[in-house]
Design a protein around this motif. Structure first.
Motif, PDB file in Angstrom:
ATOM      1  N   ASP A  24     -20.892 -10.421   5.982  1.00 44.97           N
ATOM      2  CA  ASP A  24     -21.677 -10.181   7.184  1.00 44.97           C
ATOM      3  C   ASP A  24     -22.657 -11.342   7.291  1.00 44.97           C
ATOM      4  OD1 ASP A  24     -23.437  -9.405   9.146  1.00 44.97           O
ATOM      5  OD2 ASP A  24     -23.521  -7.309   8.515  1.00 44.97           O
ATOM      6  N   TYR A  25     -22.417 -12.247   8.227  1.00 48.22           N
ATOM      7  CA  TYR A  25     -23.204 -13.483   8.294  1.00 48.22           C
ATOM      8  C   TYR A  25     -24.674 -13.241   8.595  1.00 48.22           C
ATOM      9  CZ  TYR A  25     -18.557 -15.598   8.537  1.00 48.22           C
ATOM     10  OH  TYR A  25     -17.266 -15.963   8.273  1.00 48.22           O
ATOM     11  N   TYR A  26     -24.985 -12.080   9.179  1.00 50.28           N
ATOM     12  CA  TYR A  26     -26.375 -11.773   9.503  1.00 50.28           C
ATOM     13  C   TYR A  26     -27.016 -10.831   8.488  1.00 50.28           C
ATOM     14  CZ  TYR A  26     -26.887 -14.059  14.035  1.00 50.28           C
ATOM     15  OH  TYR A  26     -27.034 -14.991  15.037  1.00 50.28           O
ATOM     16  N   ASP A  27     -26.334 -10.607   7.376  1.00 48.91           N
ATOM     17  CA  ASP A  27     -26.875  -9.748   6.326  1.00 48.91           C
ATOM     18  C   ASP A  27     -27.799 -10.575   5.443  1.00 48.91           C
ATOM     19  OD1 ASP A  27     -27.433  -7.981   4.341  1.00 48.91           O
ATOM     20  OD2 ASP A  27     -25.366  -7.467   3.885  1.00 48.91           O
ATOM     21  N   ALA A  28     -29.027 -10.084   5.249  1.00 52.80           N
ATOM     22  CA  ALA A  28     -30.010 -10.831   4.449  1.00 52.80           C
ATOM     23  C   ALA A  28     -29.908 -10.529   2.959  1.00 52.80           C
ATOM     24  CB  ALA A  28     -31.425 -10.516   4.937  1.00 52.80           C
ATOM     25  N   LYS A  29     -28.811  -9.895   2.537  1.00 53.61           N
ATOM     26  CA  LYS A  29     -28.687  -9.459   1.146  1.00 53.61           C
ATOM     27  C   LYS A  29     -27.687 -10.296   0.355  1.00 53.61           C
ATOM     28  CE  LYS A  29     -29.646  -4.664   2.495  1.00 53.61           C
ATOM     29  NZ  LYS A  29     -29.115  -3.281   2.519  1.00 53.61           N
ATOM     30  N   PHE A 260     -22.391  -1.295  15.274  1.00 51.00           N
ATOM     31  CA  PHE A 260     -21.389  -2.317  15.594  1.00 51.00           C
ATOM     32  C   PHE A 260     -21.811  -3.079  16.846  1.00 51.00           C
ATOM     33  CE2 PHE A 260     -16.513  -2.905  16.269  1.00 51.00           C
ATOM     34  CZ  PHE A 260     -16.599  -4.183  15.763  1.00 51.00           C
ATOM     35  N   ARG A 261     -22.235  -2.346  17.860  1.00 46.26           N
ATOM     36  CA  ARG A 261     -22.702  -2.974  19.110  1.00 46.26           C
ATOM     37  C   ARG A 261     -23.893  -3.887  18.841  1.00 46.26           C
ATOM     38  NH1 ARG A 261     -26.705  -1.859  22.952  1.00 46.26           N
ATOM     39  NH2 ARG A 261     -26.140  -2.535  25.082  1.00 46.26           N
ATOM     40  N   ALA A 262     -24.846  -3.419  18.028  1.00 48.52           N
ATOM     41  CA  ALA A 262     -26.046  -4.216  17.738  1.00 48.52           C
ATOM     42  C   ALA A 262     -25.677  -5.525  17.044  1.00 48.52           C
ATOM     43  CB  ALA A 262     -27.012  -3.407  16.880  1.00 48.52           C
ATOM     44  N   LYS A 263     -24.746  -5.469  16.099  1.00 51.07           N
ATOM     45  CA  LYS A 263     -24.336  -6.681  15.391  1.00 51.07           C
ATOM     46  C   LYS A 263     -23.664  -7.675  16.331  1.00 51.07           C
ATOM     47  CE  LYS A 263     -23.919  -5.199  10.589  1.00 51.07           C
ATOM     48  NZ  LYS A 263     -24.827  -6.259  10.106  1.00 51.07           N
ATOM     49  N   ILE A 264     -22.812  -7.166  17.202  1.00 53.95           N
ATOM     50  CA  ILE A 264     -22.122  -8.043  18.158  1.00 53.95           C
ATOM     51  C   ILE A 264     -23.135  -8.755  19.052  1.00 53.95           C
ATOM     52  CG2 ILE A 264     -20.615  -8.044  20.181  1.00 53.95           C
ATOM     53  CD1 ILE A 264     -19.014  -5.798  18.808  1.00 53.95           C
ATOM     54  N   ILE A 265     -24.108  -8.006  19.555  1.00 53.34           N
ATOM     55  CA  ILE A 265     -25.127  -8.597  20.431  1.00 53.34           C
ATOM     56  C   ILE A 265     -25.922  -9.662  19.681  1.00 53.34           C
ATOM     57  CG2 ILE A 265     -27.270  -8.108  21.681  1.00 53.34           C
ATOM     58  CD1 ILE A 265     -26.045  -5.392  22.447  1.00 53.34           C
ATOM     59  N   ASP A 266     -26.347  -9.346  18.463  1.00 50.79           N
ATOM     60  CA  ASP A 266     -27.141 -10.299  17.680  1.00 50.79           C
ATOM     61  C   ASP A 266     -26.376 -11.590  17.397  1.00 50.79           C
ATOM     62  OD1 ASP A 266     -29.289  -8.616  17.618  1.00 50.79           O
ATOM     63  OD2 ASP A 266     -28.887  -7.835  15.608  1.00 50.79           O
ATOM     64  N   MET A 267     -25.101 -11.459  17.065  1.00 53.38           N
ATOM     65  CA  MET A 267     -24.334 -12.609  16.600  1.00 53.38           C
ATOM     66  C   MET A 267     -23.795 -13.474  17.732  1.00 53.38           C
ATOM     67  SD  MET A 267     -22.268 -10.940  13.369  1.00 53.38           S
ATOM     68  CE  MET A 267     -21.506 -12.485  12.890  1.00 53.38           C
ATOM     69  N   MET A 298     -15.930  -7.590  11.752  1.00 52.26           N
ATOM     70  CA  MET A 298     -16.711  -8.663  12.375  1.00 52.26           C
ATOM     71  C   MET A 298     -15.879  -9.932  12.519  1.00 52.26           C
ATOM     72  SD  MET A 298     -19.348  -7.035  13.151  1.00 52.26           S
ATOM     73  CE  MET A 298     -19.969  -8.437  14.075  1.00 52.26           C
ATOM     74  N   GLN A 299     -14.965 -10.170  11.571  1.00 57.98           N
ATOM     75  CA  GLN A 299     -14.091 -11.334  11.691  1.00 57.98           C
ATOM     76  C   GLN A 299     -13.123 -11.165  12.862  1.00 57.98           C
ATOM     77  OE1 GLN A 299     -14.885  -9.896   8.879  1.00 57.98           O
ATOM     78  NE2 GLN A 299     -15.549 -11.444   7.435  1.00 57.98           N
TER      79      GLN A 299
END
Length: 406
Positions: A24-29, A260-267, A298-299
């Motif tokens: 997950d490219y936007y995961d800070a972990k 899922f929607r939130a991640k798509i919007i962010d990315m 996500m891919q």
């Protein structure tokens, strides 16, 4: 064979290796921030980035000295490390004097970068995932000793990403085990209910037709059955009602339609904004809190959206619809990506659905290697999913993906 041809020959395998990490490219972990800081310290530079490069985009998963999450692959400097061997560095002494980069915004505008050094993030299988890069606004000379240290840091980053992937896989397996426990509980409730019913019937008539000993046995059967029913209830845990889903905390390996929607919007909103494209993500709210595995999603959606952005002109639109439907004991995730782009004839659709690689420039001249849709097909095959493509030249294209979960 030149380096660019080598990249093309190896590209699909490289992309699959990156996809198999399921990051997950936007995961800070990711746990590599300290390694990124160490790289900047060792090099003595203001900026350090860990960049992973897919079909269309360079994703910055850790950064020091600059706030950057993504940029088009074709605009990045790190793309030039993809054809390098492990330990082979890509160094640009002065970006302002290099024809490939001197007109890029990160050179001509803030942060006005001047120096670049990139170290390939090469796996033990030989696939280059991206680059650890250090950059500065001033001219730099980095000693060979420090370059060797940067190579060591790059190897540590790759190792950490692989460990993260293994942990992620274990969490998925644990989740599947939990689901198996629930199925087992459901399976045993039926026969146990029958046993208890039979025992109750025998008890109700047993005083007249059965010895006292049989009554005792039936009593034991009933007690044992109730104990197993209680165990089944414990395994099943809370019931899946709507109020439970609204408060349910997702596991690391899960998404629901809302997240899922939130991640798509962010990315992908940043990419859409660059081309002034109206990006809308719509979901069916009925099952928006129901969790499902996020492996490879996500891919899959990323390649489809990036492809639509590439072939949609400025001021165009892209509508993404997310839905979760139920058929018997199967949950089906439906993803639709519809754009107002160039569209394509049936011959092109047939090529995309075959093993042929098709490469074209986007509406703004974006380059590509033609592997995006092919990647989606490969990932869907691994997930037993399916894809349909509908398109008309000049009117746009709609991709529909369906993935089933038990």
């Amino acid at each position: 064979m030149d380096k660019q041809s080598s990249i093309l020959d190896n590209e699909l395998e490289r992309l699959l290796a990156l996809s198999n990490l399921d990051l997950d490219y936007y995961d800070a972990k990711h746990g590599i921030e300290w390694l990124t800081e160490m790289a900047a310290t060792v090099a003595g530079t203001q900026v350090s980035l860990v960049n992973l490069i897919d079909s269309y985009t360079q994703w910055s998963i850790a950064s020091v000295g600059i706030e950057l999450t993504q940029m088009p692959r074709e605009d990045s400097v790190c793309q030039y490390t993809l054809g390098n061997e492990e330990g082979e560095l890509f160094e640009v002494d002065d970006l302002r004097l290099d024809e490939r980069f001197k007109e890029k915004k990160y050179v001509t505008e803030n942060p006005n970068l001047t120096y670049y050094l990139g170290v390939p993030l090469k796996t033990s299988e030989g696939y280059n995932l991206g680059s650890l890069c250090v950059m500065d606004v001033e001219l730099k000379q980095i000693s060979q000793e420090k370059k060797e240290l940067l190579k060591m840091i790059a190897r540590q980053i790759v190792d950490r990403l692989k460990v993260n992937s293994k942990v992620h896989d274990l969490k998925i397996q644990m989740g599947e085990l939990h689901q198996s426990q629930k199925k087992l509980a459901h399976d045993i409730r039926g026969p146990l209910g029958g046993i208890m019913g039979l025992a109750e019937i025998i008890k109700s008539q047993g005083k007249d037709i059965d010895p006292e000993e049989v009554m005792e046995y039936m009593d034991l059967i009933e007690k044992s059955g109730k104990s197993m029913m209680d165990l089944a209830d414990e395994i099943l845990g809370q019931h899946y009602d709507a109020s439970h889903h609204r408060t349910m905390e997702l596991e690391d390996y899960q998404l629901n339609l809302k997240s899922f929607r939130a991640k798509i919007i962010d990315m992908f909103t940043p990419q859409a904004i660059l081309k002034k494209i109206d990006l809308q993500v719509i979901l069916n709210e009925e099952n928006q809190y129901m969790p499902f595995p996020k492996a490879k999603l996500m891919q899959i959606v990323g390649n489809l959206i990036s492809n639509s952005i590439k072939f949609t002109p400025e001021t165009g639109s892209i509508n993404i619809v997310l839905d979760l439907i139920f058929e018997s004991s199967t949950m089906i995730l439906v993803i639709k990506v519809k754009d107002s782009g160039m569209g394509m004839p049936q011959q092109k659709i047939d090529q995309l659905l075959s093993n042929e690689v098709v490469t074209e420039l986007g509406t703004s001249g974006e380059k590509g290697f033609g592997f995006g849709v092919k990647m989606v097909r490969k990932l869907l095959n691994d997930l037993n999913g399916e894809m349909d493509i509908q398109s008309q030249v000049g009117k746009g294209t709609e991709f529909t993906v369906k993935i089933s979960f038990n």
